[in-house]
Design a protein around this motif. Structure first.
Motif, PDB file in Angstrom:
ATOM      1  N   THR A   1     -81.941 -11.068   9.997  1.00 47.31           N
ATOM      2  CA  THR A   1     -80.973 -10.311   9.782  1.00 47.31           C
ATOM      3  C   THR A   1     -81.235  -8.424  10.407  1.00 47.31           C
ATOM      4  O   THR A   1     -82.605  -8.522  10.486  1.00 47.31           O
ATOM      5  N   VAL A   2     -80.328  -8.464  11.171  1.00 46.29           N
ATOM      6  CA  VAL A   2     -80.815  -6.791  12.116  1.00 46.29           C
ATOM      7  C   VAL A   2     -79.702  -6.111  11.283  1.00 46.29           C
ATOM      8  O   VAL A   2     -78.325  -6.355  11.247  1.00 46.29           O
ATOM      9  N   THR A   3     -80.349  -4.894  11.057  1.00 48.64           N
ATOM     10  CA  THR A   3     -79.444  -3.107  10.162  1.00 48.64           C
ATOM     11  C   THR A   3     -79.363  -2.170  11.508  1.00 48.64           C
ATOM     12  O   THR A   3     -80.407  -1.602  11.172  1.00 48.64           O
ATOM     13  N   PRO A   4     -78.153  -1.927  11.705  1.00 46.95           N
ATOM     14  CA  PRO A   4     -78.897  -1.077  12.620  1.00 46.95           C
ATOM     15  C   PRO A   4     -78.533  -0.223  11.501  1.00 46.95           C
ATOM     16  O   PRO A   4     -77.428   0.771  10.278  1.00 46.95           O
ATOM     17  N   PHE A   5     -79.391   1.549  11.967  1.00 48.69           N
ATOM     18  CA  PHE A   5     -79.089   2.458  11.078  1.00 48.69           C
ATOM     19  C   PHE A   5     -78.875   3.833  11.822  1.00 48.69           C
ATOM     20  O   PHE A   5     -79.508   3.527  12.578  1.00 48.69           O
ATOM     21  N   TYR A   6     -77.358   4.249  11.428  1.00 47.33           N
ATOM     22  CA  TYR A   6     -76.813   5.559  12.560  1.00 47.33           C
ATOM     23  C   TYR A   6     -76.847   6.785  11.991  1.00 47.33           C
ATOM     24  O   TYR A   6     -76.944   6.766  10.958  1.00 47.33           O
ATOM     25  N   GLN A   7     -77.395   7.773  12.922  1.00 52.39           N
ATOM     26  CA  GLN A   7     -76.555   9.086  13.070  1.00 52.39           C
ATOM     27  C   GLN A   7     -76.184   9.633  13.550  1.00 52.39           C
ATOM     28  O   GLN A   7     -74.885  10.180  12.867  1.00 52.39           O
ATOM     29  N   PHE A   8     -74.788   9.148  14.888  1.00 54.32           N
ATOM     30  CA  PHE A   8     -74.060  10.185  15.813  1.00 54.32           C
ATOM     31  C   PHE A   8     -73.786  11.420  15.868  1.00 54.32           C
ATOM     32  O   PHE A   8     -73.244  12.281  15.832  1.00 54.32           O
ATOM     33  N   ALA A   9     -75.670  12.502  15.915  1.00 53.44           N
ATOM     34  CA  ALA A   9     -75.371  13.482  16.098  1.00 53.44           C
ATOM     35  C   ALA A   9     -76.014  14.130  17.009  1.00 53.44           C
ATOM     36  O   ALA A   9     -76.959  13.602  18.037  1.00 53.44           O
ATOM     37  N   PRO A  10     -76.119  15.282  17.300  1.00 55.95           N
ATOM     38  CA  PRO A  10     -76.630  15.320  18.474  1.00 55.95           C
ATOM     39  C   PRO A  10     -77.998  15.816  18.724  1.00 55.95           C
ATOM     40  O   PRO A  10     -78.205  15.759  17.241  1.00 55.95           O
ATOM     41  N   LYS A  11     -78.777  15.519  19.609  1.00 57.51           N
ATOM     42  CA  LYS A  11     -80.542  15.449  19.773  1.00 57.51           C
ATOM     43  C   LYS A  11     -80.367  16.096  19.348  1.00 57.51           C
ATOM     44  O   LYS A  11     -80.453  17.674  19.268  1.00 57.51           O
ATOM     45  N   GLY A  12     -81.778  15.919  18.240  1.00 52.56           N
ATOM     46  CA  GLY A  12     -82.880  16.829  17.810  1.00 52.56           C
ATOM     47  C   GLY A  12     -82.311  17.264  16.352  1.00 52.56           C
ATOM     48  O   GLY A  12     -82.662  18.583  15.597  1.00 52.56           O
ATOM     49  N   GLU A  13     -80.499  17.192  15.662  1.00 55.81           N
ATOM     50  CA  GLU A  13     -80.277  18.292  14.604  1.00 55.81           C
ATOM     51  C   GLU A  13     -79.900  16.655  13.746  1.00 55.81           C
ATOM     52  O   GLU A  13     -80.428  15.423  14.054  1.00 55.81           O
ATOM     53  N   GLU A  14     -80.499  17.399  12.755  1.00 55.21           N
ATOM     54  CA  GLU A  14     -79.371  17.047  11.466  1.00 55.21           C
ATOM     55  C   GLU A  14     -78.409  15.979  11.482  1.00 55.21           C
ATOM     56  O   GLU A  14     -77.553  16.774  11.622  1.00 55.21           O
ATOM     57  N   PRO A  15     -77.894  14.528  10.784  1.00 55.92           N
ATOM     58  CA  PRO A  15     -76.582  13.961  10.782  1.00 55.92           C
ATOM     59  C   PRO A  15     -75.678  15.159   9.558  1.00 55.92           C
ATOM     60  O   PRO A  15     -76.502  15.739   8.611  1.00 55.92           O
ATOM     61  N   ALA A  16     -74.692  15.050  10.300  1.00 55.88           N
ATOM     62  CA  ALA A  16     -74.202  16.275   8.903  1.00 55.88           C
ATOM     63  C   ALA A  16     -74.101  15.368   6.994  1.00 55.88           C
ATOM     64  O   ALA A  16     -73.356  14.143   7.676  1.00 55.88           O
ATOM     65  N   GLN A  17     -74.710  15.821   6.297  1.00 56.21           N
ATOM     66  CA  GLN A  17     -74.067  15.144   5.279  1.00 56.21           C
ATOM     67  C   GLN A  17     -73.491  13.988   4.754  1.00 56.21           C
ATOM     68  O   GLN A  17     -72.941  13.338   4.300  1.00 56.21           O
ATOM     69  N   GLU A  18     -72.369  15.305   5.678  1.00 55.05           N
ATOM     70  CA  GLU A  18     -70.386  15.104   4.686  1.00 55.05           C
ATOM     71  C   GLU A  18     -70.011  13.028   5.765  1.00 55.05           C
ATOM     72  O   GLU A  18     -69.076  12.901   5.594  1.00 55.05           O
ATOM     73  N   ASN A  19     -70.493  13.424   7.323  1.00 53.57           N
ATOM     74  CA  ASN A  19     -70.345  12.262   7.706  1.00 53.57           C
ATOM     75  C   ASN A  19     -70.238  11.214   7.431  1.00 53.57           C
ATOM     76  O   ASN A  19     -71.634  10.974   7.189  1.00 53.57           O
ATOM     77  N   ARG A  20     -69.184  10.010   6.804  1.00 52.33           N
ATOM     78  CA  ARG A  20     -69.396   8.677   6.135  1.00 52.33           C
ATOM     79  C   ARG A  20     -69.513   7.705   8.321  1.00 52.33           C
ATOM     80  O   ARG A  20     -68.727   8.776   8.895  1.00 52.33           O
ATOM     81  N   VAL A  21     -70.213   6.562   7.755  1.00 56.30           N
ATOM     82  CA  VAL A  21     -70.426   5.403   9.069  1.00 56.30           C
ATOM     83  C   VAL A  21     -69.406   4.540   8.307  1.00 56.30           C
ATOM     84  O   VAL A  21     -69.675   4.296   7.827  1.00 56.30           O
ATOM     85  N   MET A  22     -68.469   4.568   9.683  1.00 58.01           N
ATOM     86  CA  MET A  22     -67.244   3.658   8.948  1.00 58.01           C
ATOM     87  C   MET A  22     -67.294   2.559   9.885  1.00 58.01           C
ATOM     88  O   MET A  22     -67.371   2.327  11.383  1.00 58.01           O
ATOM     89  N   TYR A  23     -66.929   1.204   9.433  1.00 57.00           N
ATOM     90  CA  TYR A  23     -67.112   0.024   9.771  1.00 57.00           C
ATOM     91  C   TYR A  23     -65.436  -0.661  10.061  1.00 57.00           C
ATOM     92  O   TYR A  23     -65.104  -0.513   9.219  1.00 57.00           O
ATOM     93  N   THR A  24     -64.751  -0.946  11.661  1.00 58.60           N
ATOM     94  CA  THR A  24     -64.506  -2.459  11.548  1.00 58.60           C
ATOM     95  C   THR A  24     -65.289  -3.242  12.627  1.00 58.60           C
ATOM     96  O   THR A  24     -66.065  -2.713  13.057  1.00 58.60           O
ATOM     97  N   GLU A  25     -64.446  -4.374  12.421  1.00 57.24           N
ATOM     98  CA  GLU A  25     -65.133  -5.563  13.017  1.00 57.24           C
ATOM     99  C   GLU A  25     -64.985  -4.751  14.955  1.00 57.24           C
ATOM    100  O   GLU A  25     -64.341  -4.631  15.209  1.00 57.24           O
ATOM    101  N   GLY A  26     -66.344  -5.658  14.964  1.00 58.34           N
ATOM    102  CA  GLY A  26     -66.564  -4.463  16.512  1.00 58.34           C
ATOM    103  C   GLY A  26     -66.569  -3.287  16.708  1.00 58.34           C
ATOM    104  O   GLY A  26     -67.311  -2.911  18.053  1.00 58.34           O
ATOM    105  N   CYS A  27     -66.649  -1.943  15.968  1.00 56.15           N
ATOM    106  CA  CYS A  27     -66.779  -0.627  15.822  1.00 56.15           C
ATOM    107  C   CYS A  27     -67.640  -0.235  14.597  1.00 56.15           C
ATOM    108  O   CYS A  27     -67.320  -0.603  13.745  1.00 56.15           O
ATOM    109  N   VAL A  28     -68.432   0.706  15.233  1.00 58.60           N
ATOM    110  CA  VAL A  28     -68.780   1.785  14.258  1.00 58.60           C
ATOM    111  C   VAL A  28     -68.541   3.275  14.337  1.00 58.60           C
ATOM    112  O   VAL A  28     -69.127   4.022  15.540  1.00 58.60           O
TER     113      VAL A  28
END
Length: 678
Positions: A144-171
């Motif tokens: 089992t492989v679980t990707p952990f995402y940030q979606f944050a500018p390099k070197g910055e902390e991800p915004a706490q309120e930003n959710r990571v939303m899933y649809t098949e084939g897309c995050v």
């Protein structure tokens, strides 16, 4: 050169985080994790995407968590330090790691072998990973492989309120989308957050913790006695989404993933062939050099990124790195693209130190970039024979000389003695450009030694170009005028810089105590194509640099006997900045030292043999830190661990020039190296 690591290299998690790999995509994006697969820095990422080349970078996939289920038992394969003090210790099951063109991890758990290979696609924000699972156990197994995402500018902390939303084939998160395809079983899961501890940021006084989120997992089951491959491809482009595939005739995820891996290997092997260098370490550096070349969207041309993971493309760094990164590797088209870009941005005789982003204007706070631009045009001509391009650049080169002679920004001007003086107040115009608030730890206002070496070299180049291109100088200075200016500079330089009692050159002529400090900058007064000193004085400079400043991994920026010498680089920003040029070992001046040594010894076979023997120390440097790369700096007292950027363009470029000289240089004048008396 294939770099191999075994369990001895990760006896502990700390040891397993000492070394990392680097893959870049030619857009500013990259993939870099440790040999145990962990993120030990906030800038580590399985996919650092770049939305506008080369500096708008986003840490999209921070890491991949991996576990193996055998029957009723679960084994964690991934390794990671967490902010609460807990750890994943998958390194205990890791049997090997290798890196040549792609990173490969190997694991063994109770009869189950797993080989994991990853790659990043050129000119795209696309990464692929393949897990080859060979099940020799008596039970079915599930990876089992679980990707952990940030979606944050390099070197910055991800915004706490930003959710990571899933649809098949897309995050999706924060308005940014990442597409993926896999041949495993993809399952949505409740949003899960992890908090990390970054041991390699802590030692440099940077942010010690960070976060990432997961929203799905990918699983593949392999029956007893069977083999299979779990493949995943991630991309910011939707063309790889199932049912929307326009990437040729690729029909399966496995084919797509393997094509990304194979393409990267092919690209890197072609680089070796093009460069044509024979030495194994040199061929490794050729491929490492490629990782710094990137597209710059704002100019529409190529550029050179100064270093990973921290730096962007800077004018000075580019002009120092270009001869090795592009010319020693025979990437002449890239050299032309880069030099044309700089030529377009020349202003008042200066070259940009920082290029524009968005609505911002370029910054021109560098005295050396423009002079080194002239040097790069000359070295390009000598390497390629392309006189037409030198003619194209000639008007820009003329403007540089004219502005330096009559004066330009940042108090850069030619003094009455023909030498260049530069800087005042809090200006930072040479490479020793640290500023701490209102403090300049290494103030070099006045007449820096390397700047005047570059100036003389530029004047001599202009004289040569005027002779080669007489139609270009009809309305400007002729060759004799440039030669006369160069001769005046030479006489003043020897009179004002030479310190007979120390058998070397002053670092700067300023009337301050900084003048007589013994620093590495004087080595460029010997290594440039055209130089000013008599041969016996050149030899004394080389010997003094060796005695006072040389280490096998770089040159110290200040001799240890100086009261201002700082033996260690590290800690908070203030501590690091105060030590940055006060003894800290820099790798890139080592290239100039070796070139100077070869020069003063007439490029004899015995000199080449000696330099080759000294270069053997680089094997350890290339194996430590970022694999196959040379770093920015080391501690001044004991240079045993790479610091600063783990991969630095001018470090790689300057050492490549040494390997090229060892293999291709038949003599001084044949390759454009001249002293004032030759």
């Amino acid at each position: 050169m294939k770099w191999r690591y075994g369990k001895q290299d990760w006896k502990t998690l700390e040891r397993g985080q000492e070394n990392c790999y680097l893959m870049t995509n030619g857009l500013g994006g990259f993939s870099s994790l440790t040999v145990t697969g962990s993120a030990a820095r906030n800038d580590h990422a399985f996919l650092m995407a770049c939305t506008k080349a080369p500096n708008n970078r986003y840490n999209v996939i921070h890491r991949l968590a991996e576990k193996l289920d055998i029957g009723n038992e679960t084994y964690i394969l991934s390794s990671q330090e967490f902010a609460d003090g807990t750890r994943e210790e998958g390194y205990r099951y890791q049997t090997g790691f290798s890196y040549e063109d792609t990173p490969v991890w190997q694991y063994l758990v109770n009869g189950v072998e797993i080989a994991k290979e990853a790659a990043i696609k050129q000119k795209e924000n696309t990464a692929a990973v393949c897990y080859r699972i060979k099940n020799r156990s008596r039970s079915a197994v599930s990876l089992t492989v679980t990707p952990f995402y940030q979606f944050a500018p390099k070197g910055e902390e991800p915004a706490q309120e930003n959710r990571v939303m899933y649809t098949e084939g897309c995050v999706e998160s924060g308005g940014m989308k990442l597409y993926y395809r896999t041949d495993g079983c993809d399952t949505e899961m409740p949003e899960t957050e992890e908090a990390y501890y970054y041991s390699y940021d802590v030692c440099d006084g940077r942010r010690s913790t960070g976060r990432a989120k997961a929203c799905h997992r990918i699983t593949m089951t392999v029956e007893s006695g069977c083999e299979n491959i779990l493949s995943v491809v991630f991309s910011t482009e939707d063309k790889y989404v199932k049912g929307n595939n326009t990437a040729g005739q690729i029909k399966s995820v496995r084919d797509l993933a393997e094509s990304v891996i194979d393409e990267l290997k092919k690209t890197r092997r072609e680089l070796e062939v093009t460069a044509g260098l024979e030495d194994e370490t040199a061929r490794c550096l050729v491929k490492s050099a490629h990782q710094f070349v990137s597209r710059r969207e704002s100019t529409g041309g190529e550029t050179i990124l100064a270093g990973f993971p921290f730096f962007e493309d800077w004018g000075r760094d580019t002009m120092i790195a270009l001869p090795g990164i592009c010319l020693s590797t025979k990437r002449y088209e890239d050299a032309v693209s880069i030099l044309r870009t700089f030529a377009r941005y020349e202003k008042n005789g200066l070259m940009p130190n920082l290029f524009p982003e968005g609505k911002s204007e370029p910054m021109y706070n560098t005295v050396d970039a423009a002079l080194l631009f002239i040097n790069c045009v000359w070295l390009y001509y000598k390497a390629s024979g392309d006189l037409a391009f030198a003619g194209e650049m000639y008007p820009v080169m003329e403007r540089i000389i004219e502005y330096y002679m009559r004066g330009t920004d940042y108090d850069i001007r030619m003094d009455d003695d023909g030498l260049i003086t530069a800087g005042s107040g809090l200006d930072q115009v040479t490479w020793m450009d640290v500023r701490v608030g209102e403090i300049l730890p290494t103030p070099r206002h006045g007449k820096p030694v390397e700047i005047n070496a570059y100036w003389y070299n530029a004047l001599r180049i202009m004289g040569e170009c005027a002779r080669l291109l007489p139609d270009k100088c009809a309305d400007g200075k002729n060759a004799d005028e440039y030669d006369a200016a160069a001769e005046r500079t030479r006489r003043s330089f020897e009179e004002k810089f030479w310190m007979e009692e120390h058998h070397c050159l002053k670092d700067v002529v300023s009337g301050t105590k900084a003048d007589s400090q013994i620093r590495c900058n004087q080595v460029w007064a010997v290594s440039m194509p055209f130089t000013m000193l008599e041969p016996d004085k050149e030899r004394m400079v080389v010997d003094t640099v060796f005695e006072k400043l040389y280490t096998p991994y770089g040159l110290r920026t200040l001799e240890p006997a100086d009261p201002e010498f700082k033996p260690v680089y590290g800690g908070k920003v203030l501590d690091r900045d105060l030590a940055y040029h006060q003894g800290t070992v820099w790798v890139y001046p080592l290239g100039a030292y070796y070139l100077a040594y070869l020069k003063v010894n007439g490029y004899s076979e015995s000199a080449k043999t000696y330099v080759r023997s000294q270069l053997e120390a680089l094997y350890g440097a290339l194996r430590e830190g970022c694999i196959g790369q040379l770093p920015e700096i080391y501690d001044g007292a004991e240079p045993v661990m790479s610091k600063g950027c783990f991969a630095q363009a001018w470090s790689v470029g300057e050492l490549l020039r040494v390997y090229e000289a060892l293999e291709r240089t038949a003599g001084r004048k044949q390759h454009g190296f001249c002293s004032s008396i030759s």
